[in-house]
Motif scaffolding. Structure first.
Motif, PDB file in Angstrom:
ATOM      1  N   HIS A 128       0.885  -1.319   0.085  1.00  0.00           N
ATOM      2  CA  HIS A 128       0.053  -0.035   0.061  1.00  0.00           C
ATOM      3  C   HIS A 128       0.945   1.369  -0.078  1.00  0.00           C
ATOM      4  N   CYS A 129       0.795   1.822  -0.973  1.00  0.00           N
ATOM      5  CA  CYS A 129       1.630   3.093  -1.150  1.00  0.00           C
ATOM      6  C   CYS A 129       1.303   4.176   0.089  1.00  0.00           C
ATOM      7  N   ALA A 130       2.328   4.694   0.493  1.00  0.00           N
ATOM      8  CA  ALA A 130       2.274   5.814   1.708  1.00  0.00           C
ATOM      9  C   ALA A 130       1.852   6.863   1.238  1.00  0.00           C
ATOM     10  N   ALA A 131       1.783   7.372  -0.087  1.00  0.00           N
ATOM     11  CA  ALA A 131       1.423   8.536  -0.727  1.00  0.00           C
ATOM     12  C   ALA A 131      -0.042   8.580  -0.942  1.00  0.00           C
ATOM     13  N   CYS A 132      -0.490   7.674  -1.750  1.00  0.00           N
ATOM     14  CA  CYS A 132      -2.075   7.670  -2.191  1.00  0.00           C
ATOM     15  C   CYS A 132      -2.905   6.532  -1.633  1.00  0.00           C
ATOM     16  N   LYS A 133      -2.041   5.561  -0.691  1.00  0.00           N
ATOM     17  CA  LYS A 133      -2.798   4.680   0.093  1.00  0.00           C
ATOM     18  C   LYS A 133      -3.447   3.415  -0.949  1.00  0.00           C
ATOM     19  N   GLN A 134      -3.104   3.470  -2.264  1.00  0.00           N
ATOM     20  CA  GLN A 134      -3.697   2.397  -2.930  1.00  0.00           C
ATOM     21  C   GLN A 134      -2.620   1.181  -3.038  1.00  0.00           C
ATOM     22  N   SER A 135      -2.951   0.046  -3.346  1.00  0.00           N
ATOM     23  CA  SER A 135      -2.191  -0.990  -3.312  1.00  0.00           C
ATOM     24  C   SER A 135      -1.617  -1.103  -4.821  1.00  0.00           C
ATOM     25  N   THR A 136      -0.022  -1.165  -4.900  1.00  0.00           N
ATOM     26  CA  THR A 136       0.671  -1.168  -6.044  1.00  0.00           C
ATOM     27  C   THR A 136       1.912  -2.357  -5.906  1.00  0.00           C
ATOM     28  N   PRO A 137       2.019  -2.935  -7.140  1.00  0.00           N
ATOM     29  CA  PRO A 137       3.139  -4.054  -7.221  1.00  0.00           C
ATOM     30  C   PRO A 137       4.590  -3.283  -6.752  1.00  0.00           C
ATOM     31  N   VAL A 138       5.043  -4.131  -5.976  1.00  0.00           N
ATOM     32  CA  VAL A 138       6.579  -3.667  -5.850  1.00  0.00           C
ATOM     33  C   VAL A 138       7.521  -5.104  -6.176  1.00  0.00           C
ATOM     34  N   PHE A 139       8.583  -4.664  -6.365  1.00  0.00           N
ATOM     35  CA  PHE A 139       9.645  -5.766  -6.832  1.00  0.00           C
ATOM     36  C   PHE A 139      10.848  -5.795  -5.943  1.00  0.00           C
ATOM     37  N   ALA A 140      11.611  -6.936  -6.121  1.00  0.00           N
ATOM     38  CA  ALA A 140      13.002  -6.845  -5.429  1.00  0.00           C
ATOM     39  C   ALA A 140      13.854  -7.982  -6.267  1.00  0.00           C
ATOM     40  N   LEU A 141      15.094  -8.010  -5.960  1.00  0.00           N
ATOM     41  CA  LEU A 141      16.031  -8.819  -6.450  1.00  0.00           C
ATOM     42  C   LEU A 141      16.686  -9.801  -5.540  1.00  0.00           C
ATOM     43  N   ALA A 142      16.873 -11.028  -5.840  1.00  0.00           N
ATOM     44  CA  ALA A 142      17.548 -12.108  -5.073  1.00  0.00           C
ATOM     45  C   ALA A 142      18.409 -12.985  -5.884  1.00  0.00           C
ATOM     46  N   VAL A 143      19.651 -13.490  -5.350  1.00  0.00           N
ATOM     47  CA  VAL A 143      20.309 -14.338  -5.993  1.00  0.00           C
ATOM     48  C   VAL A 143      20.309 -15.713  -5.236  1.00  0.00           C
ATOM     49  N   PRO A 144      20.758 -16.719  -6.027  1.00  0.00           N
ATOM     50  CA  PRO A 144      20.633 -18.360  -4.958  1.00  0.00           C
ATOM     51  C   PRO A 144      21.864 -18.533  -4.392  1.00  0.00           C
ATOM     52  N   PRO A 145      21.978 -19.526  -3.659  1.00  0.00           N
ATOM     53  CA  PRO A 145      23.065 -19.922  -3.232  1.00  0.00           C
ATOM     54  C   PRO A 145      24.414 -20.253  -4.217  1.00  0.00           C
ATOM     55  N   GLY A 146      25.384 -20.054  -3.956  1.00  0.00           N
ATOM     56  CA  GLY A 146      26.590 -20.163  -5.028  1.00  0.00           C
ATOM     57  C   GLY A 146      26.853 -18.868  -5.675  1.00  0.00           C
ATOM     58  N   HIS A 147      26.211 -17.878  -5.390  1.00  0.00           N
ATOM     59  CA  HIS A 147      26.494 -16.418  -5.967  1.00  0.00           C
ATOM     60  C   HIS A 147      27.737 -16.173  -5.671  1.00  0.00           C
ATOM     61  N   GLU A 148      28.663 -15.023  -6.081  1.00  0.00           N
ATOM     62  CA  GLU A 148      29.991 -14.451  -5.827  1.00  0.00           C
ATOM     63  C   GLU A 148      29.618 -13.159  -5.257  1.00  0.00           C
ATOM     64  N   SER A 149      30.428 -12.604  -4.492  1.00  0.00           N
ATOM     65  CA  SER A 149      30.418 -11.154  -3.903  1.00  0.00           C
ATOM     66  C   SER A 149      31.824 -10.794  -3.720  1.00  0.00           C
ATOM     67  N   THR A 150      32.257  -9.483  -4.138  1.00  0.00           N
ATOM     68  CA  THR A 150      33.578  -9.064  -3.699  1.00  0.00           C
ATOM     69  C   THR A 150      33.818  -9.053  -2.301  1.00  0.00           C
ATOM     70  N   GLU A 151      35.181  -9.348  -2.229  1.00  0.00           N
ATOM     71  CA  GLU A 151      35.691  -9.235  -0.533  1.00  0.00           C
ATOM     72  C   GLU A 151      36.005  -7.877  -0.160  1.00  0.00           C
ATOM     73  N   ALA A 152      35.211  -7.442   0.883  1.00  0.00           N
ATOM     74  CA  ALA A 152      35.176  -5.916   1.631  1.00  0.00           C
ATOM     75  C   ALA A 152      35.926  -5.997   2.562  1.00  0.00           C
ATOM     76  N   ASP A 153      36.128  -6.866   3.331  1.00  0.00           N
ATOM     77  CA  ASP A 153      36.779  -6.762   4.799  1.00  0.00           C
ATOM     78  C   ASP A 153      38.133  -7.127   4.531  1.00  0.00           C
ATOM     79  N   ILE A 154      38.839  -6.338   5.442  1.00  0.00           N
ATOM     80  CA  ILE A 154      40.380  -6.651   5.788  1.00  0.00           C
ATOM     81  C   ILE A 154      40.784  -7.378   6.748  1.00  0.00           C
ATOM     82  N   GLU A 155      41.536  -8.635   6.685  1.00  0.00           N
ATOM     83  CA  GLU A 155      41.702  -9.178   7.757  1.00  0.00           C
ATOM     84  C   GLU A 155      42.918  -8.663   8.383  1.00  0.00           C
ATOM     85  N   LEU A 156      42.618  -8.513   9.919  1.00  0.00           N
ATOM     86  CA  LEU A 156      43.838  -8.012  10.547  1.00  0.00           C
ATOM     87  C   LEU A 156      44.404  -9.004  11.411  1.00  0.00           C
ATOM     88  N   ASP A 157      45.624  -8.990  11.732  1.00  0.00           N
ATOM     89  CA  ASP A 157      46.296 -10.064  12.687  1.00  0.00           C
ATOM     90  C   ASP A 157      45.888  -9.548  14.004  1.00  0.00           C
TER      91      ASP A 157
END
Length: 201
Positions: free
Chosen positions: A34-63
C-alpha cells in the motif's frame, strides 16, 4: 514460480569491475504494497540471488597485533585500495537492496518483468519501486527490514503471496545492502525461493 531463460552470454561478460555481486541466475520477486502517498495497492519488486553466487571481498583481515591499532599504515592502505577485485563464493542465498547498478541484460529483463522498478534520478539513479497509481517512489525502508513488510514475510503463508520469477541468465549488480541467510527473519522468504535455512547452515 515462473522461470525465464534469456539465453545471455557468459557471466564474466556482464560483470564489470564496478559490480560487487554476480550469479549465473537470479530471482525477480513481486508482491503488493500500500503506497504511503496515495494509499492504493501497487506492485513492488525485489532482486535475489541463489546459493553459490559471488560477492567481492570488502573486509580486511587484521592479525591480533594490528587489531588494536588506529588503522592501516599508509603502505598497507595503498595495497588494499589498489588490489585487484577478489570474488568470493557465498554458500547461501541473498536479497539485495539499495541497488545502484545493474548489468544491461538484467536492466532489459526488468523492463518487461518489473516495469515499476527503475532508476530514480532523485536518488542518484538507485533502482527504486514507483507506485503505479500516483508515480511516487516507494521508500525501501517500508519493504525490506522489518518482519511483516513485503519482502520480510513472517511465515510460509505470507511468503506464498510473493511471486517468484526465476531468470536463468547471468546477474551482475552493485548493491548497498545485502540480506543473507544470517538474517533469520529472511528465512521464510528464502524458503519461498526453495532454500531451507537452519542454525546448522
Amino acid at each position: 514460480m515462473n522461470t525465464q531463460d534469456t539465453g545471455a552470454n557468459e557471466l564474466d561478460a556482464v560483470s564489470p569491475l564496478d559490480m560487487n555481486i554476480r550469479a549465473p541466475s537470479y530471482f525477480v520477486l513481486q508482491t503488493g504494497h500500500h503506497c504511503a502517498a496515495c494509499k492504493q495497492s501497487t506492485p513492488v519488486f525485489a532482486l535475489a540471488v541463489p546459493p553459490g553466487h559471488e560477492s567481492t571481498e570488502a573486509d580486511i583481515e587484521l592479525d591480533e597485533d594490528s587489531a588494536n591499532t588506529m588503522g592501516l599504515d599508509p603502505d598497507a592502505f595503498h595495497d588494499w585500495l589498489f588490489s585487484p577485485v577478489q570474488w568470493l563464493k557465498v554458500s547461501g542465498p541473498a536479497l539485495i537492496s539499495q541497488t545502484g547498478l545493474l548489468s544491461e541484460s538484467v536492466a532489459q529483463t526488468l523492463q518487461g518483468l518489473a516495469p515499476a522498478f527503475r532508476p530514480d534520478p532523485a536518488s542518484h539513479g538507485q533502482w527504486t519501486n514507483f507506485c503505479e497509481h500516483c508515480g511516487k517512489a516507494v521508500w525501501e525502508g517500508l519493504l525490506y527490514p522489518t518482519v511483516g513488510q513485503p519482502f520480510c514475510p513472517k511465515d510460509d503463508i505470507a511468503a506464498a503471496r510473493i511471486n517468484v520469477h526465476t531468470v536463468n541468465a547471468p546477474f551482475a549488480a552493485f548493491y548497498g545492502m545485502c540480506w543473507s541467510d544470517s538474517y533469520r527473519n529472511k528465512w521464510p522468504l528464502f524458503k519461498r525461493l526453495g532454500v531451507e535455512c537452519s542454525e546448522a547452515d
